[in-house]
Enzyme design. Structure first.
Site, mmCIF file in Angstrom:
data_model
loop_
_atom_site.group_PDB
_atom_site.id
_atom_site.type_symbol
_atom_site.label_atom_id
_atom_site.label_comp_id
_atom_site.label_asym_id
_atom_site.label_seq_id
_atom_site.Cartn_x
_atom_site.Cartn_y
_atom_site.Cartn_z
ATOM 1 N N GLY A 35 1.027 -1.047 0.147
ATOM 2 C CA GLY A 35 -0.108 -0.052 -0.228
ATOM 3 C C GLY A 35 0.671 1.352 0.058
ATOM 4 O O GLY A 35 0.515 2.155 -0.381
ATOM 5 N N GLU A 36 2.186 0.361 0.046
ATOM 6 C CA GLU A 36 3.170 2.518 0.238
ATOM 7 C C GLU A 36 3.188 3.180 -1.123
ATOM 8 O O GLU A 36 2.916 2.561 -2.190
ATOM 9 C CB GLU A 36 4.331 2.001 0.407
ATOM 10 C CG GLU A 36 4.233 1.714 2.438
ATOM 11 C CD GLU A 36 5.565 1.687 3.278
ATOM 12 O OE1 GLU A 36 6.915 1.873 2.283
ATOM 13 O OE2 GLU A 36 6.051 1.448 3.680
ATOM 14 N N GLN A 94 -10.271 21.354 12.663
ATOM 15 C CA GLN A 94 -9.210 21.213 13.986
ATOM 16 C C GLN A 94 -8.416 22.575 13.557
ATOM 17 O O GLN A 94 -7.537 22.004 14.295
ATOM 18 C CB GLN A 94 -9.431 20.327 14.037
ATOM 19 C CG GLN A 94 -8.721 19.549 16.064
ATOM 20 C CD GLN A 94 -10.187 19.401 16.446
ATOM 21 O OE1 GLN A 94 -10.514 19.539 16.091
ATOM 22 N NE2 GLN A 94 -9.981 19.934 17.730
ATOM 23 N N LYS A 191 -27.974 26.845 12.685
ATOM 24 C CA LYS A 191 -27.682 24.930 12.865
ATOM 25 C C LYS A 191 -26.926 25.021 13.746
ATOM 26 O O LYS A 191 -25.939 25.940 13.898
ATOM 27 C CB LYS A 191 -26.971 24.725 11.108
ATOM 28 C CG LYS A 191 -26.586 22.665 11.381
ATOM 29 C CD LYS A 191 -25.952 23.355 9.876
ATOM 30 C CE LYS A 191 -24.174 22.733 10.196
ATOM 31 N NZ LYS A 191 -23.607 22.290 9.041
ATOM 32 N N THR A 226 -27.026 18.457 6.513
ATOM 33 C CA THR A 226 -27.063 19.817 6.202
ATOM 34 C C THR A 226 -28.189 20.141 5.407
ATOM 35 O O THR A 226 -28.428 20.756 5.545
ATOM 36 C CB THR A 226 -25.622 20.538 6.819
ATOM 37 O OG1 THR A 226 -24.890 19.923 7.789
ATOM 38 C CG2 THR A 226 -25.596 22.564 6.493
HETATM 39 C C1 R5P Z 1 -20.832 23.385 7.833
HETATM 40 O O1 R5P Z 1 -20.249 23.517 8.902
HETATM 41 C C2 R5P Z 1 -20.068 23.387 6.276
HETATM 42 O O2 R5P Z 1 -20.226 24.458 6.160
HETATM 43 C C3 R5P Z 1 -20.828 21.795 5.872
HETATM 44 O O3 R5P Z 1 -22.216 22.237 6.278
HETATM 45 C C4 R5P Z 1 -20.945 20.305 6.689
HETATM 46 O O4 R5P Z 1 -19.384 19.937 6.836
HETATM 47 C C5 R5P Z 1 -21.815 19.827 5.605
HETATM 48 O O5 R5P Z 1 -21.597 18.407 6.555
HETATM 49 P P1 R5P Z 1 -23.056 17.588 6.180
HETATM 50 O O6 R5P Z 1 -22.692 16.927 4.856
HETATM 51 O O7 R5P Z 1 -21.742 15.523 7.582
HETATM 52 O O8 R5P Z 1 -23.837 17.762 6.902
#
Ligand code: R5P
Length: 297
Positions: A35-36, A94, A191, A226
């Site tokens: 795999g390398e 992060q 959200k 999302t």
């Molecule tokens: C949110 O913080 C980002 O802009 C995207 O809406 C998010 O990363 C989408 O992630 P997922 O498809 O898992 O809801």
């Protein structure tokens, strides 16, 4: 100047090579049985100005290692300057220790890229702009929201509204940018994501969308929740067609299915990620950026 197309972005590299009329460097790559990754320049690149193009979509770790090996080899063999185009810059969530003891992934990626000798980094719609502050080299965060909007402008949209599926500053700026291209109104939803479980809740909000076509603009489609939540809220309020455009469609498991099942007309991504939803290219955005026209939102 010459272009090096990394394994994750070879088609994109070809498009950029032909748009700029700059040759692609001949390279050889393979995977060893364990795999390398193996990489070899098939021509002399010493003294060359190189553009290395490699997106870090899943499998991120494999694509990142490919990038690091190409970059190391280029610097080691005496490239004069090295610009990186990494459309999807993985590990950009992060940027700080949100919980005690966490790793700083974005800082590590920045440190490796700089230590290996990149002179500049171009990326598309980075998830969190704070990660760019970790670089000492010039970094350009370009946006694909304008190119996505141009794609949707061919859909004969009726009284369109562009919607950001969350209220983050960057999300709102992307929607506003796309709305400007479409000469449309824009708005946003709110959200929240649970930091431990990853569970997403999108809050309903009264929007004037009845009978109108909607374009949702986001940076990433990961699980698809999302976008699916946003589509559902908009359809429940009487929106007509709801299109979803994202800069990076990571294509995890059921993500597209749940967005389509929530009522979306079409899901469109860019060639930041190589898959069948990549109907918009980020090549022109990068080509313009190299000429000094930085498309930001
Ligand atoms: C949110 O913080 C980002 O802009 C995207 O809406 C998010 O990363 C989408 O992630 P997922 O498809 O898992 O809801």
């Amino acid at each position: 100047m010459k272009i090096v197309g990394g394994p994750s972005s070879i088609d994109l590299a070809r498009k950029i090579s032909s748009a700029l009329n700059i040759p692609l460097v001949n390279v050889r790559t393979k995977r060893f049985p364990d795999g390398e990754f193996y990489f070899k320049f098939e021509e002399d690149i010493s003294g060359e100005d190189l553009l290395i193009i490699q997106s870090l979509y899943p499998p991120q770790d494999a694509h990142a290692m490919e990038l690091f090996l190409i970059l190391h080899t280029a610097r080691d063999l005496g490239a004069n300057t090295i610009k990186l185009f990494v459309p999807y810059l993985a590990y950009s969530r992060q940027d700080e220790r949100y919980l005690e003891g966490e790793c700083l992934s974005a800082a590590m990626i920045a440190e490796v890229i700089e230590t290996l000798g990149a002179d500049a980094l171009y990326t598309i719609d980075v998830h969190n702009e704070n990660v760019l502050k970790m670089y000492k080299i010039p970094v350009y965060n370009l946006t694909a929201s304008g190119e996505l909007a141009k794609y949707f402008s061919n859909k004969n949209l009726r009284d369109p509204v562009v919607i950001a599926p969350d209220d983050e500053d960057l999300a709102r700026r992307r929607a506003k940018h796309a709305a400007k291209v479409l000469n449309a109104e824009w708005n946003y939803l709110e959200k929240r994501r649970d930091r431990y479980t990853g569970e997403i809740v999108t809050f309903s909000k009264a929007l004037e969308v009845r009978g109108r076509d909607i374009v949702i603009i986001d940076d990433i489609i990961s699980t698809g929740k999302t976008a699916a939540n946003a589509v559902k809220i908009l359809k429940d309020q009487g929106a007509d067609r709801v299109f979803v455009g994202a800069s990076h469609i990571l294509l995890l498991k059921d993500s597209i299915k749940i967005i389509i099942e929530s009522g979306a007309e079409e899901v469109v991504g860019t060639d930041s990620v190589t898959n069948e939803y990549a109907k918009v290219s980020v090549a022109p955005i990068f080509v313009r950026a190299l000429k000094g026209e930085i498309e930001k939102c």
